[in-house]
Scaffold this motif. Structure first.
Motif, PDB file in Angstrom:
ATOM      1  N   LEU A   1       0.809  -1.057  -0.050  1.00  0.00           N
ATOM      2  CA  LEU A   1      -0.066   0.138  -0.172  1.00  0.00           C
ATOM      3  C   LEU A   1       0.894   1.457  -0.043  1.00  0.00           C
ATOM      4  O   LEU A   1       1.631   1.715   0.961  1.00  0.00           O
ATOM      5  CB  LEU A   1      -0.827   0.081   1.206  1.00  0.00           C
ATOM      6  N   ASP A   2       0.919   1.984  -1.298  1.00  0.00           N
ATOM      7  CA  ASP A   2       1.719   3.381  -1.160  1.00  0.00           C
ATOM      8  C   ASP A   2       1.451   4.159  -0.161  1.00  0.00           C
ATOM      9  O   ASP A   2      -0.015   4.610   0.063  1.00  0.00           O
ATOM     10  CB  ASP A   2       1.707   3.744  -2.639  1.00  0.00           C
ATOM     11  N   GLU A   3       2.127   4.672   0.559  1.00  0.00           N
ATOM     12  CA  GLU A   3       1.629   5.488   1.860  1.00  0.00           C
ATOM     13  C   GLU A   3       1.091   6.728   1.288  1.00  0.00           C
ATOM     14  O   GLU A   3      -0.135   7.101   1.832  1.00  0.00           O
ATOM     15  CB  GLU A   3       3.083   5.857   2.527  1.00  0.00           C
ATOM     16  N   GLN A   4       1.354   7.487   0.250  1.00  0.00           N
ATOM     17  CA  GLN A   4       0.848   8.821  -0.230  1.00  0.00           C
ATOM     18  C   GLN A   4      -0.617   8.421  -0.804  1.00  0.00           C
ATOM     19  O   GLN A   4      -1.489   8.994  -0.523  1.00  0.00           O
ATOM     20  CB  GLN A   4       1.594   9.473  -0.997  1.00  0.00           C
ATOM     21  N   ALA A   5      -0.757   7.395  -1.352  1.00  0.00           N
ATOM     22  CA  ALA A   5      -1.751   6.883  -2.087  1.00  0.00           C
ATOM     23  C   ALA A   5      -2.886   6.555  -0.990  1.00  0.00           C
ATOM     24  O   ALA A   5      -4.063   6.918  -1.052  1.00  0.00           O
ATOM     25  CB  ALA A   5      -1.745   5.825  -2.970  1.00  0.00           C
ATOM     26  N   LEU A   6      -2.466   5.891   0.225  1.00  0.00           N
ATOM     27  CA  LEU A   6      -3.504   5.536   1.262  1.00  0.00           C
ATOM     28  C   LEU A   6      -3.774   6.852   1.828  1.00  0.00           C
ATOM     29  O   LEU A   6      -5.231   6.988   2.383  1.00  0.00           O
ATOM     30  CB  LEU A   6      -2.490   4.687   2.343  1.00  0.00           C
ATOM     31  N   THR A   7      -3.007   7.695   2.080  1.00  0.00           N
ATOM     32  CA  THR A   7      -3.493   9.101   2.582  1.00  0.00           C
ATOM     33  C   THR A   7      -4.469   9.518   1.665  1.00  0.00           C
ATOM     34  O   THR A   7      -5.463  10.278   2.104  1.00  0.00           O
ATOM     35  CB  THR A   7      -2.321  10.084   3.022  1.00  0.00           C
ATOM     36  N   ASP A   8      -4.256   9.619   0.323  1.00  0.00           N
ATOM     37  CA  ASP A   8      -5.323  10.216  -0.352  1.00  0.00           C
ATOM     38  C   ASP A   8      -6.334   9.448  -0.505  1.00  0.00           C
ATOM     39  O   ASP A   8      -7.498  10.106  -0.517  1.00  0.00           O
ATOM     40  CB  ASP A   8      -4.573  10.081  -1.865  1.00  0.00           C
ATOM     41  N   PHE A   9      -6.440   8.219  -0.339  1.00  0.00           N
ATOM     42  CA  PHE A   9      -7.639   7.276  -0.230  1.00  0.00           C
ATOM     43  C   PHE A   9      -8.532   7.646   0.939  1.00  0.00           C
ATOM     44  O   PHE A   9      -9.728   7.869   0.855  1.00  0.00           O
ATOM     45  CB  PHE A   9      -7.400   6.018   0.000  1.00  0.00           C
ATOM     46  N   VAL A  10      -7.880   7.716   2.153  1.00  0.00           N
ATOM     47  CA  VAL A  10      -8.931   8.313   3.319  1.00  0.00           C
ATOM     48  C   VAL A  10      -9.119   9.622   3.077  1.00  0.00           C
ATOM     49  O   VAL A  10     -10.270  10.047   3.702  1.00  0.00           O
ATOM     50  CB  VAL A  10      -7.625   8.094   4.685  1.00  0.00           C
ATOM     51  N   ASN A  11      -8.603  10.630   2.598  1.00  0.00           N
ATOM     52  CA  ASN A  11      -8.817  11.884   2.402  1.00  0.00           C
ATOM     53  C   ASN A  11      -9.960  12.053   1.438  1.00  0.00           C
ATOM     54  O   ASN A  11     -10.382  13.188   1.193  1.00  0.00           O
ATOM     55  CB  ASN A  11      -7.791  12.993   2.318  1.00  0.00           C
ATOM     56  N   ALA A  12      -9.993  11.250   0.462  1.00  0.00           N
ATOM     57  CA  ALA A  12     -10.847  11.372  -0.722  1.00  0.00           C
ATOM     58  C   ALA A  12     -12.527  11.107  -0.308  1.00  0.00           C
ATOM     59  O   ALA A  12     -13.293  11.427  -1.078  1.00  0.00           O
ATOM     60  CB  ALA A  12     -10.744  10.111  -1.780  1.00  0.00           C
ATOM     61  N   ARG A  13     -12.694  10.613   0.827  1.00  0.00           N
ATOM     62  CA  ARG A  13     -14.052  10.544   1.089  1.00  0.00           C
ATOM     63  C   ARG A  13     -15.084  11.875   1.069  1.00  0.00           C
ATOM     64  O   ARG A  13     -14.516  12.962   1.481  1.00  0.00           O
ATOM     65  CB  ARG A  13     -14.195  10.042   2.695  1.00  0.00           C
ATOM     66  N   PRO A  14     -15.955  11.847   0.372  1.00  0.00           N
ATOM     67  CA  PRO A  14     -16.558  13.082   0.169  1.00  0.00           C
ATOM     68  C   PRO A  14     -16.900  13.632   1.454  1.00  0.00           C
ATOM     69  O   PRO A  14     -17.613  12.861   2.264  1.00  0.00           O
ATOM     70  CB  PRO A  14     -17.799  12.699  -0.841  1.00  0.00           C
ATOM     71  N   SER A  15     -16.951  15.137   1.791  1.00  0.00           N
ATOM     72  CA  SER A  15     -17.638  15.688   2.927  1.00  0.00           C
ATOM     73  C   SER A  15     -19.118  15.647   2.920  1.00  0.00           C
ATOM     74  O   SER A  15     -19.721  15.809   1.860  1.00  0.00           O
ATOM     75  CB  SER A  15     -17.133  17.083   3.117  1.00  0.00           C
ATOM     76  N   GLY A  16     -19.807  15.480   4.132  1.00  0.00           N
ATOM     77  CA  GLY A  16     -21.149  15.721   4.042  1.00  0.00           C
ATOM     78  C   GLY A  16     -22.075  14.396   4.028  1.00  0.00           C
ATOM     79  O   GLY A  16     -23.092  14.467   4.059  1.00  0.00           O
ATOM     80  N   CYS A  17     -21.446  13.331   3.494  1.00  0.00           N
ATOM     81  CA  CYS A  17     -22.068  12.021   3.173  1.00  0.00           C
ATOM     82  C   CYS A  17     -22.188  11.216   4.514  1.00  0.00           C
ATOM     83  O   CYS A  17     -21.175  11.326   5.282  1.00  0.00           O
ATOM     84  CB  CYS A  17     -21.588  11.289   2.243  1.00  0.00           C
ATOM     85  N   SER A  18     -23.242  10.240   4.563  1.00  0.00           N
ATOM     86  CA  SER A  18     -23.342   9.417   5.678  1.00  0.00           C
ATOM     87  C   SER A  18     -23.351   8.017   5.237  1.00  0.00           C
ATOM     88  O   SER A  18     -23.735   7.849   4.322  1.00  0.00           O
ATOM     89  CB  SER A  18     -24.657  10.022   6.355  1.00  0.00           C
ATOM     90  N   GLY A  19     -23.063   7.084   6.104  1.00  0.00           N
ATOM     91  CA  GLY A  19     -22.603   5.895   5.845  1.00  0.00           C
ATOM     92  C   GLY A  19     -21.743   5.725   4.778  1.00  0.00           C
ATOM     93  O   GLY A  19     -20.773   6.336   4.782  1.00  0.00           O
ATOM     94  N   ILE A  20     -21.973   4.431   4.254  1.00  0.00           N
ATOM     95  CA  ILE A  20     -20.794   4.231   2.993  1.00  0.00           C
ATOM     96  C   ILE A  20     -20.780   5.288   2.078  1.00  0.00           C
ATOM     97  O   ILE A  20     -21.805   5.513   1.303  1.00  0.00           O
ATOM     98  CB  ILE A  20     -20.813   2.903   2.608  1.00  0.00           C
ATOM     99  N   SER A  21     -19.704   5.748   1.573  1.00  0.00           N
ATOM    100  CA  SER A  21     -19.439   6.844   0.734  1.00  0.00           C
ATOM    101  C   SER A  21     -19.624   6.229  -0.663  1.00  0.00           C
ATOM    102  O   SER A  21     -19.304   5.151  -1.072  1.00  0.00           O
ATOM    103  CB  SER A  21     -17.948   7.672   0.733  1.00  0.00           C
ATOM    104  N   PRO A  22     -20.267   6.939  -1.567  1.00  0.00           N
ATOM    105  CA  PRO A  22     -20.645   6.544  -2.739  1.00  0.00           C
ATOM    106  C   PRO A  22     -19.347   6.428  -3.803  1.00  0.00           C
ATOM    107  O   PRO A  22     -19.400   5.694  -4.765  1.00  0.00           O
ATOM    108  CB  PRO A  22     -21.342   7.778  -3.618  1.00  0.00           C
TER     109      PRO A  22
END
Length: 214
Positions: free
Chosen positions: A74-95
């Motif tokens: 797991l690329d460290e920067q890509a992992l950080t980007d993945f966590v931060n990519a969750r859209p703001s304001g959504c609830s539950g599993i993100s689309p």
């Protein structure tokens, strides 16, 4: 810590990650070509351009180098980007969860865009050295547990939520299917494109278009 020190530390860590990945890539290539007993640690180090001492800073044995380590998967920067990519304001599993998992896999899996390169096929490694299969399975299971935990944190759900585990299993299936096509004779499609196509095919299965529509 000042900015220059932070940058220096980041560059050093990137260099370490690149060395670990190069050692694994060349160890796998030599294993496919000659088998584990057909090359020495010294030969591997010469190909990568590092010392024997450096090799043992990363791995205990040739077996370990061939299998690699989940920390390198797991690329460290890509992992950080993945966590931060969750859209703001959504609830539950993100689309965007599955799309972001695909992006993480593309960034982390070291297959070059050119299907004609000399990236070793993992299936050929196990075919040549079957005793490595249990180690690959163990590392794969640890990677799945790690990724499940990361998804749970990103999505704000419990670590044992079955949706996190299902997302990991699904992306693993898509990666394996894409890798099979990538390494098939005559393939000219990059791994990244194959993985995106696989996700689209999975979505078509889970959400089929109404009858009579294109």
């Amino acid at each position: 810590m000042d900015e220059s020190a932070t940058k220096t530390g980041g560059v050093r860590e990137q260099r370490r990650e690149r060395t670990r990945r190069d050692l694994t890539r060349y160890a796998r290539r030599l294993t496919v070509e000659r088998g584990l007993s057909g090359f020495t640690v010294e030969e591997l180090c010469e190909l990568v351009g590092v010392s024997r001492r450096t090799f043992f800073n990363y791995f205990h044995s040739k077996d370990d180098a061939v299998v690699g380590h989940r920390d390198d998967t797991l690329d460290e920067q890509a992992l950080t980007d993945f966590v931060n990519a969750r859209p703001s304001g959504c609830s539950g599993i993100s689309p965007t969860l599955l799309d972001d998992l695909v992006a993480l896999a593309i960034a982390s899996i070291p297959f070059d865009d050119d299907p004609g390169d000399d990236e070793p096929n993992p299936d050929l490694i196990v075919e040549r050295e079957p005793q490595l299969l249990p180690k690959f399975i163990r590392e794969g299971a640890e990677l799945e547990r790690t990724l499940t935990g990361v998804i749970a944190v990103r999505e704000g759900i419990e670590p044992d939520d079955p949706r996190a585990a299902m997302a990991v299993q699904l992306i693993g299936t898509l990666v394996r299917r894409s890798a099979t096509v990538y390494f098939s004779p005559g393939n000219t499609t990059p791994f990244s494109a194959l993985l995106v196509e696989s996700l689209a095919a999975a979505r078509a299965v889970f959400t089929p278009a109404p009858e009579g529509t294109a």
